[in-house]
Scaffold this active site. Structure first.
Site, PDB file in Angstrom:
ATOM      1  N   ASP A  65       0.893  -1.215  -0.111  1.00 52.60           N
ATOM      2  CA  ASP A  65      -0.160  -0.066   0.043  1.00 52.60           C
ATOM      3  C   ASP A  65       0.796   1.256   0.001  1.00 52.60           C
ATOM      4  O   ASP A  65       1.845   1.469   0.996  1.00 52.60           O
ATOM      5  CB  ASP A  65      -0.828  -0.032   1.295  1.00 52.60           C
ATOM      6  CG  ASP A  65      -1.930   0.890   1.037  1.00 52.60           C
ATOM      7  OD1 ASP A  65      -2.620   0.931  -0.076  1.00 52.60           O
ATOM      8  OD2 ASP A  65      -2.361   1.706   2.146  1.00 52.60           O
ATOM      9  N   PHE A 140       4.799   4.659 -13.621  1.00 51.24           N
ATOM     10  CA  PHE A 140       3.353   4.476 -13.562  1.00 51.24           C
ATOM     11  C   PHE A 140       2.882   5.657 -12.464  1.00 51.24           C
ATOM     12  O   PHE A 140       3.449   6.314 -11.698  1.00 51.24           O
ATOM     13  CB  PHE A 140       2.734   3.115 -13.143  1.00 51.24           C
ATOM     14  CG  PHE A 140       2.965   2.476 -11.813  1.00 51.24           C
ATOM     15  CD1 PHE A 140       2.373   3.005 -10.674  1.00 51.24           C
ATOM     16  CD2 PHE A 140       4.468   2.027 -11.405  1.00 51.24           C
ATOM     17  CE1 PHE A 140       2.820   2.504  -9.457  1.00 51.24           C
ATOM     18  CE2 PHE A 140       4.939   1.736 -10.575  1.00 51.24           C
ATOM     19  CZ  PHE A 140       3.985   1.894  -9.172  1.00 51.24           C
ATOM     20  N   LYS A 162      15.272   3.916 -10.403  1.00 52.28           N
ATOM     21  CA  LYS A 162      14.047   4.308  -9.582  1.00 52.28           C
ATOM     22  C   LYS A 162      14.206   3.347  -8.326  1.00 52.28           C
ATOM     23  O   LYS A 162      13.985   3.736  -7.257  1.00 52.28           O
ATOM     24  CB  LYS A 162      12.613   3.960 -10.405  1.00 52.28           C
ATOM     25  CG  LYS A 162      11.565   4.327  -9.533  1.00 52.28           C
ATOM     26  CD  LYS A 162      10.138   4.042 -10.179  1.00 52.28           C
ATOM     27  CE  LYS A 162       9.051   4.204  -8.928  1.00 52.28           C
ATOM     28  NZ  LYS A 162       7.730   3.829  -9.363  1.00 52.28           N
TER      29      LYS A 162
HETATM   30  P1  ITT Z   1      -3.022  -2.085  -5.558  1.00 52.97           P
HETATM   31  O1  ITT Z   1      -3.647  -1.442  -4.195  1.00 52.97           O
HETATM   32  O2  ITT Z   1      -4.176  -2.924  -6.225  1.00 52.97           O
HETATM   33  O3  ITT Z   1      -1.893  -2.796  -5.120  1.00 52.97           O
HETATM   34  P2  ITT Z   1      -2.921   0.638  -6.390  1.00 52.97           P
HETATM   35  O4  ITT Z   1      -2.446   1.185  -7.800  1.00 52.97           O
HETATM   36  O5  ITT Z   1      -4.477   1.080  -6.242  1.00 52.97           O
HETATM   37  O6  ITT Z   1      -2.834  -1.088  -6.389  1.00 52.97           O
HETATM   38  P3  ITT Z   1      -1.879   1.798  -4.034  1.00 52.97           P
HETATM   39  O7  ITT Z   1      -3.233   2.161  -3.332  1.00 52.97           O
HETATM   40  O8  ITT Z   1      -0.957   1.367  -3.129  1.00 52.97           O
HETATM   41  O9  ITT Z   1      -1.768   0.744  -5.395  1.00 52.97           O
HETATM   42  O10 ITT Z   1      -1.402   3.286  -4.394  1.00 52.97           O
HETATM   43  C1  ITT Z   1      -1.892   4.471  -4.419  1.00 52.97           C
HETATM   44  C2  ITT Z   1      -1.812   5.250  -5.697  1.00 52.97           C
HETATM   45  O11 ITT Z   1      -0.334   5.711  -5.782  1.00 52.97           O
HETATM   46  C3  ITT Z   1      -2.032   4.688  -6.873  1.00 52.97           C
HETATM   47  O12 ITT Z   1      -2.518   5.457  -7.981  1.00 52.97           O
HETATM   48  C4  ITT Z   1      -0.692   4.320  -7.558  1.00 52.97           C
HETATM   49  O13 ITT Z   1      -0.507   4.399  -8.956  1.00 52.97           O
HETATM   50  C5  ITT Z   1       0.248   5.574  -6.976  1.00 52.97           C
HETATM   51  N1  ITT Z   1       1.502   4.917  -6.892  1.00 52.97           N
HETATM   52  C6  ITT Z   1       2.008   3.886  -6.042  1.00 52.97           C
HETATM   53  N2  ITT Z   1       3.314   3.819  -6.129  1.00 52.97           N
HETATM   54  C7  ITT Z   1       3.837   4.456  -6.916  1.00 52.97           C
HETATM   55  C8  ITT Z   1       4.926   4.778  -7.446  1.00 52.97           C
HETATM   56  O14 ITT Z   1       6.042   4.027  -7.231  1.00 52.97           O
HETATM   57  N3  ITT Z   1       4.996   5.758  -8.629  1.00 52.97           N
HETATM   58  C9  ITT Z   1       3.984   6.511  -8.825  1.00 52.97           C
HETATM   59  N4  ITT Z   1       2.856   6.369  -8.264  1.00 52.97           N
HETATM   60  C10 ITT Z   1       2.585   5.478  -7.249  1.00 52.97           C
END
Ligand code: ITT
Length: 185
Positions: A65, A140, A162
């Site tokens: 998360d 992403f 990264k």
């Molecule tokens: P899951 O919960 O299914 O794992 P998610 O994409 O919803 O996938 P999170 O709730 O952890 O994941 O992420 C919250 C947001 O932050 C989500 O829109 C991600 O794309 C973004 N995010 C997380 N890690 C990132 C990274 O390394 N670089 C850029 N954005 C990131």
């Protein structure tokens, strides 16, 4: 050894596969929706999510998360990052930051790992700044608007780089250290 990466986000899976290759651990994408509790604490989201997944009989997995916490927005979008990304997107974040001098922000990543019947939860952080515009094609989510060095965004640097500085990379370093300490790898 094989671990399931329980996420809807293929970008996370790519990062884990690259990170764990050197340790001979295979990371398998395992899309399995689970409820993320509404709380202001990433670790609580991870622990509650893991309780649910384990109660469903799934073992040997990781959940992740993450969120972007912007200083001048008092930590927003934080635990609401996924919702903010889906709704206002990077352009919305940039609009909220228009004319704001303090560009400080940090990414946080909490990893929960269920391995060999044990649970390890770690959090990694990466500080940086919010750019003035979206730049770069890699990565992403918020990568095109976040820079760790004040020059290039996370979407403009190779994945290896990264991982070497990111919140997720830092969390993985803590996880590997703990796995070693417990004799799991
Ligand atoms: P899951 O919960 O299914 O794992 P998610 O994409 O919803 O996938 P999170 O709730 O952890 O994941 O992420 C919250 C947001 O932050 C989500 O829109 C991600 O794309 C973004 N995010 C997380 N890690 C990132 C990274 O390394 N670089 C850029 N954005 C990131």
């Amino acid at each position: 050894m094989k671990l399931k990466v329980i996420t809807s986000n293929p970008g996370k899976v790519r990062e884990y596969q690259k990170e764990f290759k050197d340790y001979g651990i295979e990371m398998e994408h395992f899309p399995h929706p689970y409820d993320e509790v509404q709380t202001s604490d990433l670790e609580e989201v991870v622990n509650k999510g893991m309780d649910t997944i384990v109660s469903e009989g799934i073992r040997d997995f990781i959940v992740d998360d993450s969120g972007l916490f912007v200083d001048s927005l008092k930590g927003f979008p934080g635990v609401w990052s996924a919702y903010a990304q889906k709704t206002i997107g990077n352009q919305g974040i940039l609009r909220l930051m228009e004319g704001v001098e303090d560009r400080g922000a940090e990414f946080r990543c909490c990893i929960g790992c269920d391995i060999d019947g044990r649970r390890i939860v770690v959090t990694g952080i990466c500080r940086g700044t919010i750019t003035d515009g979206e730049r770069g094609k890699d990565g992403f989510g918020f990568d095109p608007v976040f820079s760790h060095d004040g020059e290039r965004t996370f979407a403009e640097i190779p994945l290896d780089e990264k991982n070497s500085v990111s919140h997720r990379g830092n969390a993985v370093k803590l996880l590997i250290a703990e796995m070693r300490r417990q004799g799991l790898i």
